[in-house]
Each structure stands twice: as structure tokens, then as C-alpha cells.
Design an enzyme around this catalytic site. Structure first.
Site, PDB file in Angstrom:
ATOM      1  N   GLU A 303      -4.434 -29.668   9.775  1.00  0.00           N
ATOM      2  CA  GLU A 303      -5.058 -30.953   9.435  1.00  0.00           C
ATOM      3  C   GLU A 303      -6.426 -30.702   8.806  1.00  0.00           C
ATOM      4  O   GLU A 303      -7.240 -29.972   9.382  1.00  0.00           O
ATOM      5  CB  GLU A 303      -5.244 -31.828  10.682  1.00  0.00           C
ATOM      6  CG  GLU A 303      -3.951 -32.292  11.321  1.00  0.00           C
ATOM      7  CD  GLU A 303      -3.378 -31.271  12.280  1.00  0.00           C
ATOM      8  OE1 GLU A 303      -2.174 -31.361  12.573  1.00  0.00           O
ATOM      9  OE2 GLU A 303      -4.129 -30.375  12.717  1.00  0.00           O
ATOM     10  N   GLU A 317       7.209 -26.060   8.319  1.00  0.00           N
ATOM     11  CA  GLU A 317       7.778 -26.617   9.544  1.00  0.00           C
ATOM     12  C   GLU A 317       6.763 -27.508  10.251  1.00  0.00           C
ATOM     13  O   GLU A 317       7.115 -28.561  10.787  1.00  0.00           O
ATOM     14  CB  GLU A 317       8.229 -25.496  10.484  1.00  0.00           C
ATOM     15  CG  GLU A 317       9.440 -24.714  10.012  1.00  0.00           C
ATOM     16  CD  GLU A 317       9.102 -23.632   9.004  1.00  0.00           C
ATOM     17  OE1 GLU A 317      10.016 -22.929   8.567  1.00  0.00           O
ATOM     18  OE2 GLU A 317       7.904 -23.480   8.651  1.00  0.00           O
ATOM     19  N   TYR A 318       5.495 -27.081  10.226  1.00  0.00           N
ATOM     20  CA  TYR A 318       4.467 -27.860  10.914  1.00  0.00           C
ATOM     21  C   TYR A 318       4.325 -29.246  10.277  1.00  0.00           C
ATOM     22  O   TYR A 318       4.172 -30.255  10.979  1.00  0.00           O
ATOM     23  CB  TYR A 318       3.125 -27.126  10.871  1.00  0.00           C
ATOM     24  CG  TYR A 318       2.036 -27.860  11.634  1.00  0.00           C
ATOM     25  CD1 TYR A 318       1.896 -27.685  13.000  1.00  0.00           C
ATOM     26  CD2 TYR A 318       1.182 -28.752  10.986  1.00  0.00           C
ATOM     27  CE1 TYR A 318       0.921 -28.372  13.722  1.00  0.00           C
ATOM     28  CE2 TYR A 318       0.207 -29.449  11.688  1.00  0.00           C
ATOM     29  CZ  TYR A 318       0.088 -29.253  13.056  1.00  0.00           C
ATOM     30  OH  TYR A 318      -0.861 -29.960  13.767  1.00  0.00           O
ATOM     31  N   HIS A 319       4.386 -29.314   8.970  1.00  0.00           N
ATOM     32  CA  HIS A 319       4.177 -30.575   8.272  1.00  0.00           C
ATOM     33  C   HIS A 319       5.467 -31.364   8.067  1.00  0.00           C
ATOM     34  O   HIS A 319       5.452 -32.430   7.443  1.00  0.00           O
ATOM     35  CB  HIS A 319       3.499 -30.326   6.923  1.00  0.00           C
ATOM     36  CG  HIS A 319       2.066 -29.907   7.051  1.00  0.00           C
ATOM     37  ND1 HIS A 319       1.067 -30.762   7.441  1.00  0.00           N
ATOM     38  CD2 HIS A 319       1.464 -28.694   6.863  1.00  0.00           C
ATOM     39  CE1 HIS A 319      -0.090 -30.130   7.478  1.00  0.00           C
ATOM     40  NE2 HIS A 319       0.120 -28.871   7.127  1.00  0.00           N
ATOM     41  N   ARG A 350      -0.391 -31.229  16.406  1.00  0.00           N
ATOM     42  CA  ARG A 350       1.012 -31.382  16.833  1.00  0.00           C
ATOM     43  C   ARG A 350       1.370 -30.440  17.972  1.00  0.00           C
ATOM     44  O   ARG A 350       2.430 -30.580  18.588  1.00  0.00           O
ATOM     45  CB  ARG A 350       1.961 -31.113  15.657  1.00  0.00           C
ATOM     46  CG  ARG A 350       2.008 -32.207  14.592  1.00  0.00           C
ATOM     47  CD  ARG A 350       3.210 -31.981  13.680  1.00  0.00           C
ATOM     48  NE  ARG A 350       4.482 -32.209  14.385  1.00  0.00           N
ATOM     49  CZ  ARG A 350       5.673 -31.812  13.946  1.00  0.00           C
ATOM     50  NH1 ARG A 350       5.755 -31.128  12.790  1.00  0.00           N
ATOM     51  NH2 ARG A 350       6.778 -32.071  14.616  1.00  0.00           N
TER      52      ARG A 350
END
Length: 411
Positions: A303, A317-319, A350
Site C-alpha cells: 500500500e 497475489e497480494y493485490h 491484508r
């Protein structure tokens, strides 16, 4: 490579400074007594016939609130203060000179005196009841010693691993070692590869790893990480010492006496030391993750400007809203924690449970309790984790534990 404290030290003793030890205004002396009863004289020897033994000494003052210790390279004198009084038994004392470290002494300060195999002294001082004192006691095995204002011998034979001490002291800017006959050969190999300049940290880390051939990267990634850090630290010091000596020989400025240029050079040396060790730590972690088949990305944004040191399995994958948050992991890498561990709390929103790997020995119970409260999982290589209290260890993962957790998620 040294594995035991007895490979480096002949004797270690601890005490709390008395007024006589610490305050020249009280005794008009700069002396510490009690080394005979503490068993250090057996290693240092007994001056006779009025002789005085002079030893090189590294004197260090560390506190909890400064990133930089006060370090003085000096000499100390070991002598019989009653030599001229033939009717009295000898009384051996260690005389130290006034310097920046001794100026900090206060009655009650914790003192650790260590006599090395190369016949020099390491003398470390700090305020009592501090994190630094707890770390020193844990690292040198003095936690079970009843410490008061008289020197007490520390049974260093009980401790098997010297790595955490070496790494801690290296962070404070000096190297714990004894003279190695292979140092000149090792330095020549470094110079053959890189000349008389510092390569990038990534390149130097890879070069250092090539000299550690007796660790198993899958079976024992913890030991591999510590050994790689040790090897790179030693090799860096060899190269740094050579480059600095050459620079001092040539002088600074047109006439060799430009003070401003000397100060700039000195600051560059210090800044390189500080920045290099963190990058080296991350480099070696990255290599072990790759060797163990872990998917990750290093230093990618989550972020805004937030960039965890390691993100698992990666940025895409995170986003991705469809990728389950419970399968995401992050790992922050800090060679030392202090209060800096709080910086990771805003990274990767997250991922509620943050993993933090460190080489910091014997963090206080209060600090590890705060980490647990903030859902920070501490990861400490087992040679360093051994310095923690038994009640803390059950809440601390090893690096191998962390690798197994990641492998379990994506297997």
C-alpha cells in the site's frame, strides 16, 4: 571458524562498578581490582620484580538509547600495587587511562571484562538494569552468576556458540576475533576478485557464501544464515581495514592534512558499515528462500510507499482480491529491533500476522510480550534464539520453522 567462547576468550568476569572503580574523585585512581579472585590472573600472568604488563584494550560503553556506542582503543596496565611493600602480600590491579569511555562511568554500572586468546582485553560497560546488560549477561552466560561489586568469573566453558556475540559486537562497529594466520591469504583472495574497492553488497554476499561449505542449506538454514553473516562480516572487515590503512597512508587533500576531507572519509566508512549489514542480511535470507524453493518477491509495494522486505508469494497475489488473505505472508528483516519493530505494523494491511526475522539477542520479556500483543511473530535463527529466556523461546520461530510454514501453505 570459532564455535565456542573458549576459542576466543581465556577468561571472562563481571561486576558492578564501585565508587573506587568508577570515580577518580573518590580514590584518585583509575583501577579495577579483584581479577585474581575472579580467576583472570591465571590467563593474564603475574607481574614480578616490579614489572608491569601492558595489554591492548577495547573499551566500550553502550546504552539503550543510542545507536552508536562509545568505543576507545587504548592500553591498560596490570601490576602489583604492593610491590614496594615487601612485608605485604601482592595486590594486583588493572589500571586504565582516562578516555571517552571512562568519562561515562558511574557507580553501579555493569562491567564485563574478557581476556582474549591474542592477549588483549575487551571491556564493556553499561548502565545497570538495561536491555544491553541483559543481552551481555545472556550472551556470555553470566545470567546465572550472582553479580555484585566484586569481580565474578563467568564459566564460559558452558557455552558452545560464539556467533551471537560476534554478530552483536560487529553491529557496534568492532570485530571480535583472534589473529588468524589465514587472514592475509583471505585478504589477497578478496583483492584478486575486487581490487582495492568495495563491490556491491549483493556481489560481496555471494562471494562470502562461497567460503562456507560445511552447512546444509535445507536441513539447517538457521546455521547457514548465521555462518554466512559471520563470514561476510569478517571478510568485509579485512577489506575495509586494508582500504582504510591505504587511505591513511596517502593522506587527505593536497598536502595530506585536510581535516574536512578526513571527516568526510570517516563518515563514509561509518555509513557503509551501517547500510551494508542490513543489505547483507536480506541477501542471505533471499538465497536461502530460493534454495528451499520458496516463491516470494523482495521489496515490492503493498500500500502506498509500504514495501515489506519479503512478500509471499508475490505482488500480484497480494493485490488480487480473489487470492485468499490467509495464504499471504510477509517477512520483515532487521538485524536489530529495539523499537524499530513497530515500523512493520503498517506494512501489508491484508496480512494481520507479521513475521519479523532478527539477529537481536535476548530481547526483553516486555518487548516480546508487546510483539505478541501486536500480532508480530518473531523469527530468530536458533544459535541466537538460545540467548532468550525459556518462557520466550516457545513463542519464537526459527528460520526453518518459517520456511516450513511457507512450504506448507503452497505445497
Amino acid at each position: 571458524m570459532f564455535e565456542n567462547l573458549t576459542d576466543v576468550f581465556s577468561a571472562v568476569a563481571v561486576k558492578y562498578l564501585t565508587a573506587v572503580d568508577a570515580d577518580p574523585g573518590t580514590s584518585n585512581q583509575h583501577e579495577i581490582g579483584g581479577l585474581v579472585k575472579a580467576g583472570m590472573a591465571e590467563a593474564m600472568g603475574y607481574p614480578t620484580n616490579g614489572d608491569k604488563f601492558v595489554f591492548p584494550a577495547t573499551m566500550v560503553y553502550i546504552d539503550d538509547y543510542s545507536d552508536e556506542p562509545i568505543v576507545c582503543e587504548d592500553i591498560v596496565t596490570w601490576y602489583d600495587s604492593r610491590y614496594s611493600q615487601q612485608h605485604r602480600r601482592p595486590e594486583y590491579r588493572l589500571y586504565y587511562r582516562s578516555n571517552d569511555v571512562s568519562e561515562e562511568f558511574q557507580q553501579g554500572d555493569f562491567c564485563l571484562i574478557a581476556f582474549t586468546k591474542d592477549r588483549s582485553l575487551l571491556m564493556i560497560f553499561c548502565r545497570p538494569d538495561t536491555v544491553v546488560e541483559r543481552q551481555l549477561q545472556a550472551l556470555f552466560g553470566a545470567s546465572q552468576t550472582k553479580i555484585d561489586d566484586s569481580l565474578k568469573r563467568v564459566p564460559i566453558e558452558r557455552l558452545e556458540v560464539v556467533s551471537p556475540i560476534r554478530l552483536m559486537l560487529a553491529r557496534y562497529g568492532f570485530e571480535l576475533t583472534v589473529t588468524d594466520k589465514d587472514d592475509s591469504k583471505r585478504l589477497q583472495m578478496i583483492r584478486d576478485e575486487f581490487g582495492d574497492t568495495f563491490p556491491s553488497t549483493k556481489v560481496f554476499s555471494a562471494f562470502a557464501r562461497g567460503f562456507v561449505t560445511d552447512v546444509e542449506l535445507v536441513k539447517d538454514p538457521d546455521l547457514a544464515l548465521v555462518r554466512w553473516m559471520e563470514e561476510e562480516e569478517k571478510m568485509f572487515r579485512l577489506l575495509e581495514r586494508h582500504i582504510v590503512q591505504e587511505r591513511l597512508t596517502t593522506g587527505f587533500g593536497e598536502n595530506g592534512d585536510d581535516i574536512d576531507e578526513f571527516i568526510r572519509f570517516s563518515l563514509s566508512v561509518q555509513n557503509r558499515r551501517k547500510s551494508r549489514v542490513g543489505h547483507a542480511f536480506e541477501n542471505h535470507i533471499e538465497e536461502l528462500l530460493r534454495h528451499n524453493g520458496i516463491r516470494f518477491q523482495r521489496g515490492v509495494h503493498t500500500e502506498g510507499s509500504q514495501k515489506p522486505d519479503f512478500l509471499f508469494p508475490g505482488k500480484n497475489e497480494y493485490h488480487s482480491p480473489s487470492f485468499p488473505a490467509e495464504r499471504l505472508r510477509m517477512l520483515a528483516a532487521k538485524t536489530t529491533c529495539k523499537e524499530r519493530w513497530r515500523q512493520i505494523l503498517s506494512e501489508a494491511s491484508r496480512i494481520p500476522r507479521k513475521h519479523l526475522i532478527t539477529l537481536e539477542p535476548s530481547i526483553s520479556n516486555e518487548q516480546t510480550a508487546q510483539m505478541i500483543e501486536h500480532n508480530v511473530q518473531l523469527v530468530v535463527p536458533w544459535p541466537v534464539r538460545a540467548t532468550y529466556a525459556s518462557g520466550q523461546i516457545e513463542h519464537i520461530n526459527t528460520f526453518k520453522d518459517f520456511i516450513r510454514e511457507i512450504q506448507g501453505i503452497y505445497s
